[in-house]
Design an enzyme around this catalytic site. Structure first.
Site, PDB file in Angstrom:
ATOM      1  N   LYS A 110    -109.530 -69.076 -18.070  1.00 25.25           N
ATOM      2  CA  LYS A 110    -110.925 -68.666 -18.738  1.00 25.25           C
ATOM      3  C   LYS A 110    -112.167 -69.264 -18.218  1.00 25.25           C
ATOM      4  CE  LYS A 110    -108.686 -67.475 -22.844  1.00 25.25           C
ATOM      5  NZ  LYS A 110    -107.161 -68.125 -22.669  1.00 25.25           N
TER       6      LYS A 110
HETATM    7  C1  LIG Z   1    -106.180 -67.154 -23.171  1.00 28.93           C
HETATM    8  C2  LIG Z   1    -104.834 -67.531 -22.281  1.00 28.93           C
HETATM    9  C3  LIG Z   1    -103.896 -66.552 -22.206  1.00 28.93           C
HETATM   10  C4  LIG Z   1    -103.959 -65.260 -22.859  1.00 28.93           C
HETATM   11  O1  LIG Z   1    -104.789 -64.595 -22.270  1.00 28.93           O
HETATM   12  P1  LIG Z   1    -105.408 -63.052 -22.896  1.00 28.93           P
HETATM   13  O2  LIG Z   1    -106.714 -62.735 -22.191  1.00 28.93           O
HETATM   14  O3  LIG Z   1    -105.838 -63.706 -24.332  1.00 28.93           O
HETATM   15  O4  LIG Z   1    -104.480 -62.282 -22.915  1.00 28.93           O
HETATM   16  C5  LIG Z   1    -102.677 -66.962 -21.319  1.00 28.93           C
HETATM   17  N1  LIG Z   1    -102.622 -68.173 -20.989  1.00 28.93           N
HETATM   18  C6  LIG Z   1    -103.633 -69.238 -21.151  1.00 28.93           C
HETATM   19  C7  LIG Z   1    -103.391 -70.525 -20.579  1.00 28.93           C
HETATM   20  C8  LIG Z   1    -104.689 -69.010 -21.814  1.00 28.93           C
HETATM   21  O5  LIG Z   1    -105.501 -69.902 -21.935  1.00 28.93           O
END
Ligand SMILES: *Cc1c(COP(=O)(O)O)cnc(C)c1O
Length: 458
Positions: A110
């Site tokens: 993210k």
């Molecule tokens: C947010 C997240 C996901 C899922 O990603 P999306 O874009 O919501 O499908 C998977 N793994 C981790 C570690 C995350 O932080």
């Protein structure tokens, strides 16, 4: 470039407006009217991540930012990722590669989107003199990435709702320890889906939305999706631009949807594989055509513990041939618990998406097995991805699994698998010594509104 809502009843916006608003006023999600084909796929190999990012993102931002502004934002954002390659590709087995997206300041993918949009918000708000209140809902990683990226950014207050007691200690501390006065961690009594539902309530109250200048940075924000397209390009460039499969640990469908946009831009992605834990609404939908909510079950991969997958609305919109009326109707049915995807749309989805689901034991076994065979320690989300990818590897087609978080972010699960707690990287070694700051709040939209009004500094 013009952005339209998946529900067809919100104003058409430019990139900056779509970024600052997040959710469309009709409850839908913004998408570009058309996806620009990418020119120069064969010229990317060996370029710095920042240069690829500029070339991939530039067509989407239109006249919202000058080239200099965009390059400056990209350079500042990715200087904070502690690896020269930013998103290094590591080989796990013959034909299987891991795209490590966890070298950013909060150790999850993210950071790639959040660091960039914080810089773009700063530029846009400084130019307009506008103030905004960012409210977000998180299952753990979005919130820490947002607080880390926006702490100290001018003209922005950040309020992050997370489900109380349902995020890992590292995730919580990353949200509660930054001392900046403009960031606030709100512990909501409930699940992530409750936080997400309250977030939608806040956005759908247009008077409140305008009064506080509400802005959203959840994965429904188009600018986040755009930033996540880039690493599909760098991965394919490293593999020589041949047809490649990607397996993506999936929750809200943001990361994998970015892959679908990359594919539409012309990147040689063959299949996109949706990997879910036992909260498997997406796997069930793609298998049976029935998109129906179940109960959220807490797992060792909490960032994927959801039942409503917001960005899936974008995939549906494209699968239904951009028919906003159809999407409005499906979303009405979803309020009653679920809907059936039409045969035509299901076929369109299955042309690019494959899916798989992994239980808790198999996730732990995968962490143990990959450590034994390669030395690499996976976080439980990445392990879900690797487990599904292993079922789908075909000779001659490289498989790339996205490693979405650093194992140190989920030490309890990793310890259960391998008997070892992975250490935090040196730059956050003091995380457990810093004082925490958080506010408990009920799962109630009025309680949230008063809290937001009281805390914001504008
Ligand atoms: C947010 C997240 C996901 C899922 O990603 P999306 O874009 O919501 O499908 C998977 N793994 C981790 C570690 C995350 O932080």
């Amino acid at each position: 470039m013009r952005y339209v809502s998946t529900r067809g009843q919100a104003p058409v916006l430019n990139f900056e407006q779509a970024m600052l608003s997040g959710l469309a006023r009709d409850g839908g999600l913004y998408l570009p009217e058309t996806i620009p084909p990418f020119e120069g796929l064969d010229q990317l190999d060996g370029l710095p991540y920042e240069e690829v990012a500029f070339r991939v993102i530039r067509p989407f931002t239109g006249d919202s930012f000058t080239d200099e502004e965009l390059r400056g934002a990209i350079d500042r954002a990715y200087a904070r990722i502690a690896h020269d390659a930013r998103a290094p590709l590591v080989q796990l087995a013959p034909g299987h590669h891991l795209l490590e997206l966890f070298h950013g300041p909060t150790l999850a993918f993210k950071d790639f989107a959040m660091q960039l949009i914080a810089q773009l918000f700063q530029i846009a708000l400084t130019r307009s003199g506008q103030r905004v209140t960012i409210v977000g809902a998180t299952s753990g990683d979005t919130g820490s990435a947002a607080i880390e990226a926006f702490r100290g950014i001018d003209n922005v207050d950040v309020m992050i709702m997370y489900p109380h007691g349902r995020v890992s200690e590292v995730q919580r501390r990353q949200m509660t320890t930054p001392p900046a006065a403009n960031v606030h961690a709100l512990a909501v009594t409930g699940h992530f889906d409750d936080c997400q539902a309250r977030l939608k309530d806040l956005f759908n109250d247009h008077a409140f939305r305008d009064h506080v200048g509400l802005a959203g940075v959840n994965s429904i924000n188009w600018a986040r999706v755009v930033a996540q397209i880039v690493y599909y390009f760098t991965a394919c460039a490293s593999l020589g631009m041949r047809p490649t499969d990607f397996c993506v640990p999936t929750g809200n469908f943001g990361d994998i949807f970015a892959g679908s946009i990359a594919r539409q831009m012309g990147l040689p992605i063959r299949r996109l594989i949706v990997a879910t834990n036992q909260n498997d609404i997406l796997h069930r939908a793609l298998t049976s055509g029935d998109y129906r909510m179940g109960e959220v079950e807490p797992t060792i991969s909490p960032s994927m513990d959801i039942q409503v997958s917001s960005n899936f609305e974008r995939a549906l919109y494209l699968a239904y041939g951009q028919d906003a009326n159809a999407i409005r109707q499906l979303m009405e049915e979803l309020k009653q618990g679920g809907f059936s995807i039409s045969q035509g749309a299901l076929e369109a989805l299955r042309e690019q998406y494959v899916s798989g689901r992994v239980g808790e034991q198999e996730t732990l076994d995968t962490i143990r097995d990959i450590r034994a065979r390669t030395g690499e320690i996976l976080c439980p989300h990445s392990a879900v991805g690797v487990a599904v990818a292993q079922r789908h590897i075909e000779p001659g087609v490289p498989m790339v699994t996205l490693a979405t978080a650093h194992p140190a972010k989920f030490p309890d699960a990793v310890e259960r698998a391998i008997g070892l707690r992975p250490g935090l990287p040196p730059h956050m070694a003091d995380l457990f010594d810093l004082p925490e700051r958080l506010t408990r709040v009920e799962n109630d939209v009025d309680a949230l509104k008063s809290l937001i009004l009281e805390r914001r500094t504008a």
